[in-house]
Structures are given as C-alpha cells and as structure tokens.
Scaffold this motif. Structure first.
Motif, PDB file in Angstrom:
ATOM      1  N   ILE A  22      37.325   4.433  62.628  1.00 50.96           N
ATOM      2  CA  ILE A  22      36.750   4.895  61.367  1.00 50.96           C
ATOM      3  C   ILE A  22      35.721   5.992  61.591  1.00 50.96           C
ATOM      4  CG2 ILE A  22      35.288   4.197  59.410  1.00 50.96           C
ATOM      5  CD1 ILE A  22      36.680   1.470  59.518  1.00 50.96           C
ATOM      6  N   HIS A  23      35.031   5.973  62.701  1.00 50.57           N
ATOM      7  CA  HIS A  23      33.871   6.838  62.895  1.00 50.57           C
ATOM      8  C   HIS A  23      34.157   8.345  62.890  1.00 50.57           C
ATOM      9  CE1 HIS A  23      29.749   7.760  63.704  1.00 50.57           C
ATOM     10  NE2 HIS A  23      30.089   8.499  64.736  1.00 50.57           N
ATOM     11  N   CYS A  73      37.972   6.852  54.383  1.00 48.10           N
ATOM     12  CA  CYS A  73      37.627   5.471  54.049  1.00 48.10           C
ATOM     13  C   CYS A  73      36.612   5.405  52.910  1.00 48.10           C
ATOM     14  CB  CYS A  73      37.094   4.735  55.277  1.00 48.10           C
ATOM     15  SG  CYS A  73      38.355   4.406  56.517  1.00 48.10           S
ATOM     16  N   ALA A  74      35.648   6.314  52.906  1.00 47.92           N
ATOM     17  CA  ALA A  74      34.662   6.337  51.822  1.00 47.92           C
ATOM     18  C   ALA A  74      35.350   6.611  50.487  1.00 47.92           C
ATOM     19  CB  ALA A  74      33.594   7.388  52.102  1.00 47.92           C
ATOM     20  N   LEU A 130      45.541   9.712  58.528  1.00 46.62           N
ATOM     21  CA  LEU A 130      46.055   8.543  57.817  1.00 46.62           C
ATOM     22  C   LEU A 130      46.924   7.679  58.722  1.00 46.62           C
ATOM     23  CD1 LEU A 130      46.893  10.142  54.376  1.00 46.62           C
ATOM     24  CD2 LEU A 130      45.101   8.456  54.845  1.00 46.62           C
ATOM     25  N   THR A 131      47.692   8.318  59.585  1.00 44.59           N
ATOM     26  CA  THR A 131      48.520   7.564  60.528  1.00 44.59           C
ATOM     27  C   THR A 131      47.652   6.726  61.449  1.00 44.59           C
ATOM     28  OG1 THR A 131      50.319   9.169  60.442  1.00 44.59           O
ATOM     29  CG2 THR A 131      50.211   7.773  62.410  1.00 44.59           C
ATOM     30  N   GLN A 132      46.556   7.290  61.936  1.00 46.02           N
ATOM     31  CA  GLN A 132      45.663   6.529  62.809  1.00 46.02           C
ATOM     32  C   GLN A 132      45.047   5.339  62.068  1.00 46.02           C
ATOM     33  OE1 GLN A 132      43.506  10.137  64.045  1.00 46.02           O
ATOM     34  NE2 GLN A 132      43.879   9.457  66.145  1.00 46.02           N
ATOM     35  N   LEU A 133      44.657   5.554  60.816  1.00 43.32           N
ATOM     36  CA  LEU A 133      44.094   4.463  60.028  1.00 43.32           C
ATOM     37  C   LEU A 133      45.154   3.416  59.697  1.00 43.32           C
ATOM     38  CD1 LEU A 133      41.802   6.588  57.708  1.00 43.32           C
ATOM     39  CD2 LEU A 133      41.013   4.884  59.372  1.00 43.32           C
ATOM     40  N   HIS A 156      31.330  -1.079  59.479  1.00 44.48           N
ATOM     41  CA  HIS A 156      30.958   0.179  60.126  1.00 44.48           C
ATOM     42  C   HIS A 156      29.756   0.803  59.412  1.00 44.48           C
ATOM     43  CE1 HIS A 156      31.551   3.687  62.664  1.00 44.48           C
ATOM     44  NE2 HIS A 156      31.419   4.437  61.575  1.00 44.48           N
ATOM     45  N   VAL A 157      29.785   0.815  58.087  1.00 46.70           N
ATOM     46  CA  VAL A 157      28.665   1.355  57.312  1.00 46.70           C
ATOM     47  C   VAL A 157      27.391   0.563  57.608  1.00 46.70           C
ATOM     48  CG1 VAL A 157      27.752   1.656  54.969  1.00 46.70           C
ATOM     49  CG2 VAL A 157      30.084   2.382  55.509  1.00 46.70           C
ATOM     50  N   THR A 158      27.503  -0.749  57.700  1.00 40.34           N
ATOM     51  CA  THR A 158      26.346  -1.593  58.032  1.00 40.34           C
ATOM     52  C   THR A 158      25.808  -1.234  59.410  1.00 40.34           C
ATOM     53  OG1 THR A 158      27.189  -3.380  56.638  1.00 40.34           O
ATOM     54  CG2 THR A 158      25.565  -3.981  58.308  1.00 40.34           C
ATOM     55  N   ALA A 159      26.712  -1.023  60.373  1.00 39.32           N
ATOM     56  CA  ALA A 159      26.277  -0.648  61.728  1.00 39.32           C
ATOM     57  C   ALA A 159      25.581   0.708  61.718  1.00 39.32           C
ATOM     58  CB  ALA A 159      27.477  -0.618  62.678  1.00 39.32           C
ATOM     59  N   LEU A 160      26.114   1.667  60.964  1.00 38.57           N
ATOM     60  CA  LEU A 160      25.470   2.983  60.873  1.00 38.57           C
ATOM     61  C   LEU A 160      24.082   2.876  60.252  1.00 38.57           C
ATOM     62  CD1 LEU A 160      28.427   5.266  59.718  1.00 38.57           C
ATOM     63  CD2 LEU A 160      27.389   5.140  61.990  1.00 38.57           C
TER      64      LEU A 160
END
Length: 98
Positions: free
Chosen positions: A12-13, A21-22, A50-53, A87-91
C-alpha cells in the motif's frame, strides 16, 4: 468497529497505491476512468498498480457493460480496507513520534 492495529504495509505504501486505496476507501466502488483522471495516471500505470493491489487481495475488479461499453469498477476488499486502515494508523504513529 475497533481501530486497526498499526501495520506498515509495503504494498500500500507506494504513493500511487496509497492514493488508490484512499480514493477507494471513500466510496463503495469507483470506475477505472474516474480513478485514472483523478490520479493523472496512464491506463497502463494504473493497471499495474491495481494488479499489485489485486494480487495482494486488497482490490476487487468487476466488469460491467453500460451503454454498450465495458467498464471496470474497483473497490477495496474487506482485507484491503483493514490493511489500508492499519497502514494509515501506522503512518499516524510515525508522524506523531516525530
């Protein structure tokens, strides 16, 4: 629903994938062309991200025909929504710890 535990996610990063994602987290589903315009990416670049996600199980892709045109609708999977929230929480933790 309790907040997600922080979990930095390398998939995601990446900046474009984070923005994807957002955008998807703010809606139940988004059409490929709308997302492409919003992010200013080429079709091939957006498709690659998109393929990676999707390979990570984070994004669902549904095709539908409307007005004789095939459209690709995108949405976060439940797993993708959890991973994005974590991920957002970690950021936020990283930012707050300065």
């Amino acid at each position: 629903m309790p907040p997600e535990a922080p979990a930095f996610d390398e998939v995601i990063h990446a900046p474009h994938r984070l923005r994807i994602c957002a955008a998807l987290s703010a809606a139940q589903k988004v059409e490929f062309g709308f997302l492409q315009d919003r992010l200013g990416l080429s079709k091939s670049a957006l498709s690659k991200h998109l393929t990676q996600l999707a390979d990570a199980g984070y994004v669902r892709q549904d095709r539908a025909v409307r007005d004789a045109r095939s459209r690709l609708w995108l949405s976060l999977t439940p797993e993708g929504a959890r991973a994005y929230a974590a991920h957002v929480t970690a950021l936020r933790q990283i930012i707050e710890q300065g």
